[in-house]
Motif scaffolding. Structure first.
Motif, PDB file in Angstrom:
ATOM      1  N   ILE A 160       0.806  -1.234   0.120  1.00  0.00           N
ATOM      2  CA  ILE A 160       0.042  -0.103  -0.249  1.00  0.00           C
ATOM      3  C   ILE A 160       0.888   1.093   0.020  1.00  0.00           C
ATOM      4  N   THR A 161       0.178   2.537   0.019  1.00  0.00           N
ATOM      5  CA  THR A 161       0.948   3.547   0.172  1.00  0.00           C
ATOM      6  C   THR A 161       0.669   4.384   1.543  1.00  0.00           C
ATOM      7  N   GLY A 162       1.769   4.586   2.276  1.00  0.00           N
ATOM      8  CA  GLY A 162       1.752   5.272   3.575  1.00  0.00           C
ATOM      9  C   GLY A 162       1.230   6.873   3.376  1.00  0.00           C
ATOM     10  N   PRO A 163       1.114   7.246   4.629  1.00  0.00           N
ATOM     11  CA  PRO A 163       0.558   8.604   4.808  1.00  0.00           C
ATOM     12  C   PRO A 163       1.522   9.675   4.143  1.00  0.00           C
ATOM     13  N   TYR A 164       2.993   9.335   4.104  1.00  0.00           N
ATOM     14  CA  TYR A 164       3.984  10.179   3.505  1.00  0.00           C
ATOM     15  C   TYR A 164       4.161   9.877   1.951  1.00  0.00           C
ATOM     16  N   ASP A 165       3.164   9.089   1.467  1.00  0.00           N
ATOM     17  CA  ASP A 165       3.382   8.585   0.078  1.00  0.00           C
ATOM     18  C   ASP A 165       4.502   7.701  -0.006  1.00  0.00           C
ATOM     19  N   GLU A 166       4.891   7.143   0.950  1.00  0.00           N
ATOM     20  CA  GLU A 166       6.240   6.069   0.990  1.00  0.00           C
ATOM     21  C   GLU A 166       5.283   4.664   0.669  1.00  0.00           C
ATOM     22  N   ASP A 167       6.145   3.731   0.129  1.00  0.00           N
ATOM     23  CA  ASP A 167       5.598   2.367  -0.280  1.00  0.00           C
ATOM     24  C   ASP A 167       5.687   1.741   1.099  1.00  0.00           C
ATOM     25  N   VAL A 168       4.682   0.926   1.401  1.00  0.00           N
ATOM     26  CA  VAL A 168       4.515   0.132   2.679  1.00  0.00           C
ATOM     27  C   VAL A 168       4.134  -1.431   2.346  1.00  0.00           C
ATOM     28  N   ARG A 169       4.733  -2.438   2.837  1.00  0.00           N
ATOM     29  CA  ARG A 169       4.468  -3.698   2.857  1.00  0.00           C
ATOM     30  C   ARG A 169       3.660  -4.125   3.736  1.00  0.00           C
ATOM     31  N   VAL A 170       2.503  -4.776   3.604  1.00  0.00           N
ATOM     32  CA  VAL A 170       1.661  -5.052   4.773  1.00  0.00           C
ATOM     33  C   VAL A 170       1.872  -6.567   4.992  1.00  0.00           C
ATOM     34  N   TYR A 171       2.203  -7.090   6.491  1.00  0.00           N
ATOM     35  CA  TYR A 171       2.026  -8.503   6.863  1.00  0.00           C
ATOM     36  C   TYR A 171       1.196  -8.689   7.873  1.00  0.00           C
ATOM     37  N   VAL A 172       0.619 -10.003   7.862  1.00  0.00           N
ATOM     38  CA  VAL A 172      -0.502 -10.421   8.783  1.00  0.00           C
ATOM     39  C   VAL A 172      -0.194 -11.795   9.346  1.00  0.00           C
ATOM     40  N   LEU A 173      -0.435 -12.065  10.686  1.00  0.00           N
ATOM     41  CA  LEU A 173      -0.586 -13.189  11.211  1.00  0.00           C
ATOM     42  C   LEU A 173      -2.016 -13.490  11.876  1.00  0.00           C
ATOM     43  N   GLU A 174      -2.521 -14.323  11.278  1.00  0.00           N
ATOM     44  CA  GLU A 174      -3.805 -14.767  11.816  1.00  0.00           C
ATOM     45  C   GLU A 174      -3.744 -15.515  13.170  1.00  0.00           C
ATOM     46  N   ARG A 175      -4.687 -15.258  14.096  1.00  0.00           N
ATOM     47  CA  ARG A 175      -4.908 -16.286  15.061  1.00  0.00           C
ATOM     48  C   ARG A 175      -4.751 -17.702  14.721  1.00  0.00           C
ATOM     49  N   ALA A 176      -5.578 -18.286  13.819  1.00  0.00           N
ATOM     50  CA  ALA A 176      -5.388 -19.622  13.474  1.00  0.00           C
ATOM     51  C   ALA A 176      -4.091 -20.234  12.913  1.00  0.00           C
ATOM     52  N   ASN A 177      -3.345 -19.277  12.550  1.00  0.00           N
ATOM     53  CA  ASN A 177      -2.057 -19.870  11.898  1.00  0.00           C
ATOM     54  C   ASN A 177      -1.188 -19.767  13.400  1.00  0.00           C
ATOM     55  N   TRP A 178      -1.176 -18.776  14.003  1.00  0.00           N
ATOM     56  CA  TRP A 178      -0.292 -18.715  15.056  1.00  0.00           C
ATOM     57  C   TRP A 178      -0.752 -19.751  16.033  1.00  0.00           C
ATOM     58  N   SER A 179      -1.975 -20.266  16.123  1.00  0.00           N
ATOM     59  CA  SER A 179      -2.217 -21.084  17.188  1.00  0.00           C
ATOM     60  C   SER A 179      -1.608 -22.698  16.910  1.00  0.00           C
ATOM     61  N   VAL A 180      -1.464 -22.848  15.597  1.00  0.00           N
ATOM     62  CA  VAL A 180      -0.852 -24.138  15.185  1.00  0.00           C
ATOM     63  C   VAL A 180       0.849 -24.018  15.046  1.00  0.00           C
ATOM     64  N   MET A 181       1.480 -22.761  15.401  1.00  0.00           N
ATOM     65  CA  MET A 181       2.847 -22.713  15.147  1.00  0.00           C
ATOM     66  C   MET A 181       3.367 -23.291  16.171  1.00  0.00           C
ATOM     67  N   PRO A 182       4.753 -24.009  15.936  1.00  0.00           N
ATOM     68  CA  PRO A 182       5.438 -24.705  16.933  1.00  0.00           C
ATOM     69  C   PRO A 182       5.920 -23.889  17.701  1.00  0.00           C
ATOM     70  N   ARG A 183       5.974 -23.810  19.024  1.00  0.00           N
ATOM     71  CA  ARG A 183       6.549 -22.880  20.249  1.00  0.00           C
ATOM     72  C   ARG A 183       7.253 -23.761  21.122  1.00  0.00           C
TER      73      ARG A 183
END
Ligand SMILES: CC(C)(COP(=O)(O)OP(=O)(O)OC[C@H]1O[C@@H](n2cnc3c(N)ncnc32)[C@H](O)[C@@H]1OP(=O)(O)O)[C@@H](O)C(=O)NCCC(=O)NCCS
Length: 183
Positions: A160-183
């Motif tokens: 996306i484009t940020g508030p200063y017109d900068e390029d921004v990459r967005v990453y997400v971690l869903e709860r369902a993916n977190w809950s099956v991660m090895p810890r």
């Protein structure tokens, strides 16, 4: 408002005593290079953000934490680890969303400190605050930050484009993916 601890770090909730540390860190152009407009913060801007960090804790019961080295002689912050309400909506992300972020004093870069802090606050978000998902944003040239997102299990969502017109990459971690991660 508990202090999180990891093998090497203590992560206390933001406190008035950390204002000077925030001023020092945010005045360093290596720290702000990929943050928003990229400019170092003057004292006024740092003081305003410091006030917002404290207000966020009062309002939401979670927020920015200082990163302290457990074996250090003093109690100065060597970084910041953040869980905060996403300041502006991101397309395709349901509200309310929690953003995760990190800064480390350049004297301590490359020792895995940001990854260690990020892992602790990721787990805090899903266990203590029952987050549905975590969102993280970075400017594409900030490779270290992107590496941390992938290492803590986040996946690319959008660019996306940020508030200063900068390029921004967005990453997400869903709860369902977190809950099956090895810890
Ligand atoms: C991003 C930042 C927090 C990383 O802190 P750190 O404690 O040095 O990070 P870590 O040691 O945990 O390393 C993270 C990963 O990035 C890699 N990395 C570090 N510097 C890098 C660089 N310049 N280019 C590419 N990768 C880099 C590390 O090798 C590591 O990956 P690996 O384990 O696969 O080798 C630090 O550079 C910083 O404070 N930057 C300024 C503030 C900032 O930009 N914050 C993020 C905003 S989105």
């Amino acid at each position: 408002m508990r202090t999180l601890t990891t093998t090497r770090l203590a992560l206390p909730p933001w406190h008035p005593r950390f204002e000077e540390d925030l001023c020092r860190l945010s005045a360093d152009p290596r720290v702000t290079r990929y943050l928003g407009d990229g400019r170092p913060w003057d004292r006024e801007r740092a003081a305003a953000r410091h006030g917002e960090f404290l207000a966020h804790w009062r309002e939401h019961g979670f927020g920015w934490r200082a990163i302290l080295l457990r074996d250090a002689a003093d109690e100065s912050a060597i970084g910041v680890a953040a869980l905060n309400r996403l300041p502006r909506p991101v397309p395709g992300i349901d509200e309310p969303a929690i953003e995760i972020g990190w800064w480390v004093d350049p004297r301590h870069w490359g020792k895995g400190i940001a990854t260690e802090a990020a892992t602790a606050i990721r787990d805090e978000a899903f266990t203590d605050h029952r987050a549905a998902r975590l969102v993280a944003l970075y400017q594409p040239a900030n490779h270290a930050s992107g590496n941390i997102m992938r290492k803590i299990g986040m996946r690319h969502h959008d660019d996306i484009t940020g508030p200063y017109d900068e390029d921004v990459r967005v990453y997400v971690l869903e709860r369902a993916n977190w809950s099956v991660m090895p810890r």
